[in-house]
Motif scaffolding. Sequence first.
Motif, PDB file in Angstrom:
ATOM      1  N   TRP A  13      -5.476   3.644  -3.499  1.00  0.00           N
ATOM      2  CA  TRP A  13      -5.662   4.095  -2.122  1.00  0.00           C
ATOM      3  C   TRP A  13      -5.467   5.600  -2.024  1.00  0.00           C
ATOM      4  O   TRP A  13      -4.611   6.185  -2.689  1.00  0.00           O
ATOM      5  CB  TRP A  13      -4.675   3.389  -1.188  1.00  0.00           C
ATOM      6  CG  TRP A  13      -4.954   1.924  -1.079  1.00  0.00           C
ATOM      7  CD1 TRP A  13      -4.492   0.921  -1.886  1.00  0.00           C
ATOM      8  CD2 TRP A  13      -5.817   1.307  -0.132  1.00  0.00           C
ATOM      9  NE1 TRP A  13      -5.009  -0.287  -1.494  1.00  0.00           N
ATOM     10  CE2 TRP A  13      -5.812  -0.093  -0.408  1.00  0.00           C
ATOM     11  CE3 TRP A  13      -6.571   1.771   0.947  1.00  0.00           C
ATOM     12  CZ2 TRP A  13      -6.547  -1.017   0.333  1.00  0.00           C
ATOM     13  CZ3 TRP A  13      -7.295   0.859   1.701  1.00  0.00           C
ATOM     14  CH2 TRP A  13      -7.286  -0.509   1.394  1.00  0.00           C
ATOM     15  N   GLY A  14      -6.269   6.210  -1.175  1.00  0.00           N
ATOM     16  CA  GLY A  14      -6.142   7.629  -0.900  1.00  0.00           C
ATOM     17  C   GLY A  14      -4.978   7.920   0.025  1.00  0.00           C
ATOM     18  O   GLY A  14      -4.207   7.030   0.394  1.00  0.00           O
TER      19      GLY A  14
ATOM     20  N   VAL B 204       0.839  -1.193   0.000  1.00  0.00           N
ATOM     21  CA  VAL B 204       0.000   0.000   0.000  1.00  0.00           C
ATOM     22  C   VAL B 204       0.868   1.235   0.000  1.00  0.00           C
ATOM     23  O   VAL B 204       0.755   2.110  -0.838  1.00  0.00           O
ATOM     24  CB  VAL B 204      -0.954  -0.012   1.212  1.00  0.00           C
ATOM     25  CG1 VAL B 204      -1.831   1.228   1.210  1.00  0.00           C
ATOM     26  CG2 VAL B 204      -1.811  -1.257   1.176  1.00  0.00           C
ATOM     27  N   GLU B 205       1.751   1.355   0.957  1.00  0.00           N
ATOM     28  CA  GLU B 205       2.804   2.370   0.963  1.00  0.00           C
ATOM     29  C   GLU B 205       4.056   1.740   1.521  1.00  0.00           C
ATOM     30  O   GLU B 205       3.995   0.745   2.244  1.00  0.00           O
ATOM     31  CB  GLU B 205       2.438   3.589   1.829  1.00  0.00           C
ATOM     32  CG  GLU B 205       1.387   4.504   1.222  1.00  0.00           C
ATOM     33  CD  GLU B 205       0.022   4.252   1.821  1.00  0.00           C
ATOM     34  OE1 GLU B 205      -0.926   4.907   1.401  1.00  0.00           O
ATOM     35  OE2 GLU B 205      -0.075   3.385   2.711  1.00  0.00           O
TER      36      GLU B 205
ATOM     37  N   TYR C  11     -11.202   0.605   4.577  1.00  0.00           N
ATOM     38  CA  TYR C  11     -10.312   1.405   5.417  1.00  0.00           C
ATOM     39  C   TYR C  11      -9.172   0.510   5.886  1.00  0.00           C
ATOM     40  O   TYR C  11      -9.405  -0.567   6.435  1.00  0.00           O
ATOM     41  CB  TYR C  11     -11.061   1.974   6.613  1.00  0.00           C
ATOM     42  CG  TYR C  11     -12.185   2.900   6.218  1.00  0.00           C
ATOM     43  CD1 TYR C  11     -12.007   4.275   6.194  1.00  0.00           C
ATOM     44  CD2 TYR C  11     -13.426   2.392   5.830  1.00  0.00           C
ATOM     45  CE1 TYR C  11     -13.039   5.127   5.807  1.00  0.00           C
ATOM     46  CE2 TYR C  11     -14.456   3.232   5.447  1.00  0.00           C
ATOM     47  CZ  TYR C  11     -14.251   4.592   5.427  1.00  0.00           C
ATOM     48  OH  TYR C  11     -15.276   5.428   5.034  1.00  0.00           O
ATOM     49  N   TYR C  12      -7.945   0.969   5.653  1.00  0.00           N
ATOM     50  CA  TYR C  12      -6.756   0.214   6.018  1.00  0.00           C
ATOM     51  C   TYR C  12      -6.039   0.976   7.126  1.00  0.00           C
ATOM     52  O   TYR C  12      -5.499   2.056   6.906  1.00  0.00           O
ATOM     53  CB  TYR C  12      -5.846   0.055   4.805  1.00  0.00           C
ATOM     54  CG  TYR C  12      -4.727  -0.956   4.948  1.00  0.00           C
ATOM     55  CD1 TYR C  12      -4.243  -1.356   6.184  1.00  0.00           C
ATOM     56  CD2 TYR C  12      -4.141  -1.507   3.820  1.00  0.00           C
ATOM     57  CE1 TYR C  12      -3.226  -2.271   6.298  1.00  0.00           C
ATOM     58  CE2 TYR C  12      -3.115  -2.435   3.908  1.00  0.00           C
ATOM     59  CZ  TYR C  12      -2.661  -2.804   5.154  1.00  0.00           C
ATOM     60  OH  TYR C  12      -1.643  -3.718   5.247  1.00  0.00           O
TER      61      TYR C  12
ATOM     62  N   SER D 188      -9.819   3.152   0.391  1.00  0.00           N
ATOM     63  CA  SER D 188      -9.932   2.800  -1.018  1.00  0.00           C
ATOM     64  C   SER D 188     -11.401   2.781  -1.409  1.00  0.00           C
ATOM     65  O   SER D 188     -12.220   2.162  -0.725  1.00  0.00           O
ATOM     66  CB  SER D 188      -9.298   1.431  -1.290  1.00  0.00           C
ATOM     67  OG  SER D 188      -9.530   1.033  -2.637  1.00  0.00           O
ATOM     68  N   ASP D 189     -11.731   3.437  -2.522  1.00  0.00           N
ATOM     69  CA  ASP D 189     -13.104   3.472  -3.018  1.00  0.00           C
ATOM     70  C   ASP D 189     -13.324   2.526  -4.199  1.00  0.00           C
ATOM     71  O   ASP D 189     -14.423   2.483  -4.754  1.00  0.00           O
ATOM     72  CB  ASP D 189     -13.466   4.896  -3.453  1.00  0.00           C
ATOM     73  CG  ASP D 189     -13.422   5.885  -2.306  1.00  0.00           C
ATOM     74  OD1 ASP D 189     -13.460   5.444  -1.133  1.00  0.00           O
ATOM     75  OD2 ASP D 189     -13.351   7.101  -2.574  1.00  0.00           O
ATOM     76  N   ASP D 190     -12.296   1.754  -4.568  1.00  0.00           N
ATOM     77  CA  ASP D 190     -12.416   0.880  -5.734  1.00  0.00           C
ATOM     78  C   ASP D 190     -11.963  -0.550  -5.419  1.00  0.00           C
ATOM     79  O   ASP D 190     -11.327  -1.204  -6.240  1.00  0.00           O
ATOM     80  CB  ASP D 190     -11.622   1.451  -6.918  1.00  0.00           C
ATOM     81  CG  ASP D 190     -10.151   1.691  -6.595  1.00  0.00           C
ATOM     82  OD1 ASP D 190      -9.696   1.261  -5.508  1.00  0.00           O
ATOM     83  OD2 ASP D 190      -9.460   2.301  -7.428  1.00  0.00           O
TER      84      ASP D 190
END
Length: 371
Positions: A67-68, A27-28, A50-51, A60-62
């Motif tokens: 990820w935002g 993710v990061e 939500y992570y 994440s909306d998808d």
Amino acid sequence: MNETGGVNRVAFGRSLDGGHTWERSLVEVATPDQLQSDPWLALDELDRIYYSRLPFVSRSDDGGLTWGPMVDIHDQPDFADKGSIQSDGNGTIYESYVNYGPSAPYNMKIIATRSVDGGVTWGPSRVVVNGLNPFAPAIASRPNGTAHIVWWQAVSASRPGGNIMVSTTTDRGLTWGAPVRVNPVRDSAVYFSEPNPKRLPYPWPATNSGGTLFVAWGDKAKGEYNIDVARSDDGGATWSAPVQVNDTDTGDQWMAVLAVDANDVLHAAWFDERTGNINLYYANSTDGGRTWSRNLRVTDQETPAGAHSLGEYLGLAADRNGAAHLVWTDGRDGGSAIYFARTAGSAPADRAAPIRPGSGQGEVRALPPRD
């Protein structure tokens, strides 16, 4: 997360075919000023993911494809640890974590915070409890504004005994009630770090559609560790006598997790040493935790006794079709790897091998209740 502990890189995996195959990605990447630990997922009523990995939360909306930004939710001094995140399915996201004070590890707090705007902003933080080593908080919530935080509370700095505690909010986290002890035998939730792997009594909560709160934990009142589940029908104020889930007293059983499916069937999983080595076991209850099915061994290969590290949590979720989905750290190959298995839900099938991400497929069958 790396098996040697926290403050490492974290990753996310997703499956679009019921767990048969997996996509994996970081993710990061952690940098010196972005230490990350204790990965945890929550899904809200809009199917946003939500992570949480302290002290950050991303959304994440998808479905986890992108990820935002990382949002820092930690507004307290000192170090944040052991976070958990939960959606109430009605616009509120809760996070609870441990805050280490200046004389850590025994000057500690359980912190609760929330977001009501989809994880964009968080807070203010609330101190649920502080004192002698409260640890490993986990959250269960309902859409009506009720949420519960359960945690393990040490007895003293010199003894391994502990208790399972719960605090409840009825106003979406604005205020939290006084802690209540869940385990009836005082100090029976014993933390034991030797021999490896650790015997962890950490609790796990779940709620059903009627508002009953369930808590599972590893209890040592009978001498060996057993998986106990207690229920509260009054919002955590009073508790039933616990029911033992494991159907043998041979060996230790620890690291319990719970989930409730759309039909109010209660699912449980845990690590189990009844064979002399370590396996993952599963059971379910169709009568609100009063009786449990015979136990089913999920793992098709054992982890040797004395394995160095199996983490500090298991993952368990139950879907709308009644299937339970399990994720765990497995040491069958001498190291540690992440494995996945699931029950068949509404279409029971014979158990096949568990799935290691990126390989094969497997299912376990749902079980009838045990008398």
